[in-house]
Design an enzyme around this catalytic site. Structure first.
Site: not given
Ligand code: 5GP
Ligand code: ZN
Length: 138
Positions: A32-33, A88, A95, A101-103
């Protein structure tokens, strides 16, 4: 299928750079950025789906094993004490990027990155029954 306005589709196509940590035929994972913790990773299906509600069931097994592989890799390689897996759906739930996507977020004892325990509601039996009726209504 890709969405030309989607940042994660651009990452899949290599149009914008990412720090990839896992890839297979149908899924991709990258750092993740703007991470919550060091190693916070985003896992996506390569195809564009907005969120869990339009994700086809036949794609789920492959995607969830990618999420699990990433979770194991992060836990082992970074020596995390725990892992939060978050996902989310829609703006009201946080979201921001409309590509499923999953974190996968590594956690360490007392890292204080974000609280696991949040304020809970204290509902009456009647309120619980009302919710139950709504959800189980035909
Ligand atoms: P959401 O709030 O939609 O569940 O999470 C989207 C996540 O994607 C955020 O944590 C955000 O930091 C991350 N993100 C947004 N744009 C980019 C990007 O261009 N590259 C990477 N690696 N992560 C991004
Ligand atoms: Zn997309």
């Amino acid at each position: 299928m890709h969405d030309e306005n989607c940042i994660f589709c651009k990452i899949v196509q290599g149009l914008i750079p990412s720090s990839k940590i896992y890839e297979d035929g149908s899924s991709l994972a990258f750092l993740d950025i703007a991470p919550f913790t060091k190693g916070h990773t985003i896992v996506i299906p390569k195809e564009h789906y907005m969120n869990m509600l339009d994700f086809p069931e036949k794609e789920m097994t492959a995607y969830f094993s990618a999420v699990k592989n990433v979770t194991i890799k992060i836990k082992e390689k970074l020596g995390a004490d725990g892992i939060n897996i978050m996902q989310n759906n829609f703006k009201a739930a946080g979201q921001v990027v409309n590509h499923l996507h999953f974190h996968v977020i590594p956690r360490w004892e007392n890292d204080r990155a974000f609280p696991i325990r949040v304020k809970k509601l204290n509902l009456t039996k009647e309120e619980l029954s009302e919710i139950l009726l709504k959800i189980n209504a035909p």
